[in-house]
Write an enzyme that holds these catalytic residues in place. Sequence first.
Site, mmCIF file in Angstrom:
data_model
loop_
_atom_site.group_PDB
_atom_site.id
_atom_site.type_symbol
_atom_site.label_atom_id
_atom_site.label_comp_id
_atom_site.label_asym_id
_atom_site.label_seq_id
_atom_site.Cartn_x
_atom_site.Cartn_y
_atom_site.Cartn_z
ATOM 1 C CB CYS A 75 -0.880 0.004 1.249
ATOM 2 S SG CYS A 75 -1.730 1.564 1.496
ATOM 3 C CG HIS A 93 9.370 -4.254 2.767
ATOM 4 N ND1 HIS A 93 9.143 -3.075 2.079
ATOM 5 C CD2 HIS A 93 10.711 -4.326 2.950
ATOM 6 C CE1 HIS A 93 10.304 -2.476 1.872
ATOM 7 N NE2 HIS A 93 11.275 -3.210 2.387
ATOM 8 N N GLY A 102 12.370 0.819 2.871
ATOM 9 C CA GLY A 102 11.850 1.960 2.121
ATOM 10 C C GLY A 102 11.636 1.662 0.653
ATOM 11 C CG ASP A 124 7.873 -0.158 14.287
ATOM 12 O OD1 ASP A 124 7.954 0.415 13.167
ATOM 13 O OD2 ASP A 124 8.872 -0.580 14.904
ATOM 14 C CG ASN A 221 13.406 3.818 -13.935
ATOM 15 O OD1 ASN A 221 12.386 4.431 -13.641
ATOM 16 N ND2 ASN A 221 13.446 2.503 -13.991
HETATM 17 O O1 0FX Z 1 4.483 -1.904 -5.091
HETATM 18 P P1 0FX Z 1 5.948 -1.663 -5.277
HETATM 19 O O2 0FX Z 1 6.682 -2.858 -5.692
HETATM 20 O O3 0FX Z 1 6.625 -1.199 -3.890
HETATM 21 C C1 0FX Z 1 6.859 0.139 -3.465
HETATM 22 C C2 0FX Z 1 8.068 0.219 -2.521
HETATM 23 O O4 0FX Z 1 9.230 -0.272 -3.150
HETATM 24 C C3 0FX Z 1 7.815 -0.548 -1.261
HETATM 25 O O5 0FX Z 1 8.907 -0.431 -0.378
HETATM 26 C C4 0FX Z 1 6.569 -0.016 -0.593
HETATM 27 N N1 0FX Z 1 6.299 -0.801 0.586
HETATM 28 C C5 0FX Z 1 5.423 -0.082 -1.585
HETATM 29 C C6 0FX Z 1 4.210 0.530 -1.009
HETATM 30 O O6 0FX Z 1 5.734 0.632 -2.795
HETATM 31 O O7 0FX Z 1 6.145 -0.445 -6.237
HETATM 32 P P2 0FX Z 1 5.726 -0.200 -7.747
HETATM 33 O O8 0FX Z 1 4.699 -1.184 -8.186
HETATM 34 O O9 0FX Z 1 5.443 1.247 -7.888
HETATM 35 O O10 0FX Z 1 7.068 -0.509 -8.519
HETATM 36 C C7 0FX Z 1 7.525 -1.821 -8.731
HETATM 37 C C8 0FX Z 1 8.916 -1.755 -9.310
HETATM 38 O O11 0FX Z 1 8.860 -1.099 -10.571
HETATM 39 C C9 0FX Z 1 9.912 -0.960 -8.464
HETATM 40 O O12 0FX Z 1 10.535 -1.773 -7.480
HETATM 41 C C10 0FX Z 1 10.887 -0.481 -9.504
HETATM 42 C C11 0FX Z 1 10.027 -0.346 -10.776
HETATM 43 N N2 0FX Z 1 9.704 1.061 -11.070
HETATM 44 C C12 0FX Z 1 8.533 1.618 -10.643
HETATM 45 C C13 0FX Z 1 8.264 2.933 -10.905
HETATM 46 C C14 0FX Z 1 6.968 3.589 -10.431
HETATM 47 C C15 0FX Z 1 10.625 1.784 -11.775
HETATM 48 O O13 0FX Z 1 11.684 1.246 -12.166
HETATM 49 N N3 0FX Z 1 10.364 3.114 -12.046
HETATM 50 C C16 0FX Z 1 9.221 3.715 -11.631
HETATM 51 O O14 0FX Z 1 9.025 4.942 -11.908
#
Ligand code: 0FX
Length: 246
Positions: A75, A93, A102, A124, A221
């Site tokens: 989330c 996580h 993070g 926490d 990126n």
């Molecule tokens: O859902 P999530 O995998 O996780 C992120 C945080 O890393 C995590 O620590 C936190 N608990 C959670 C709430 O949010 O993130 P995502 O679906 O936005 O991105 C997944 C992967 O995609 C990320 O690890 C790296 C890649 N990504 C994502 C975005 C938005 C990129 O390479 N560039 C980006 O701009």
Amino acid sequence: MAKILIVSDNPQLATAFVTLTSTDTYRDDYFEFRCSSNSETVMSKAVGKATNPVIIKLEHIEICQNFDLVISLHCKQLFPVKMVQNVRCINVHPGLNPFNRGWFPQVFSIINGLPLGATIHEIDELLDHGNIIAQEQVELLAWDTSKTVYHRVLDAEIRLLQQHLRSIIDNTYVSQPASQEGNVNLKKDYNALCEIDLSENLTFSDAIDRLRALTHAPYQNAFFIDPKTGKKVFVSMTLTVDSSSD
Ligand code: 0FX
């Protein structure tokens, strides 16, 4: 009957969670899915029914009154301290706490060499910090990018849920604090990594690590600014392991 709120902005994990909890083991539990407002469409599709948005900082009192347990499956909203003190909150996580707590843990692990993996922990008041319920380390391969290793981390998170969700709901698990405080990376640290300074001196090894850590299609990126035109140029990397050397 346990009443469990699942808050998620991650469609892969939410779909896996729905599949897991459709089994007989969870027939007596009540699950409600909510998400952040900007992921409503994708999350409704992933969950297979309308998934209403929630603004946790505004709705946490009702959440505490109505649920026995809150599980965060990535989330994007921070849980208010009052909420984590009044209802059991668990986080799934994509990192191996306490290393690179993070934002986007695998990106930082590729760059700083700290271990990566998946963790389920109690929430926490600090980021990705509470007592650890279960963890699985994921190996980083020399030909991994952020994307390839991230998918193995997601698989590890799903395995941990399969192994531990029942004991989490029943509150029968054993948890323990991390062995050290570790380190935390924020979104701004990630954004700073993305701008490549063309005059920076570093080894090939470090340059490859930086670029593969930022390679995660379809996201663009890493970038540099072309000194001649001032245009932003995105960079990503292809790594192919020679399978004939197996
Ligand atoms: O859902 P999530 O995998 O996780 C992120 C945080 O890393 C995590 O620590 C936190 N608990 C959670 C709430 O949010 O993130 P995502 O679906 O936005 O991105 C997944 C992967 O995609 C990320 O690890 C790296 C890649 N990504 C994502 C975005 C938005 C990129 O390479 N560039 C980006 O701009």
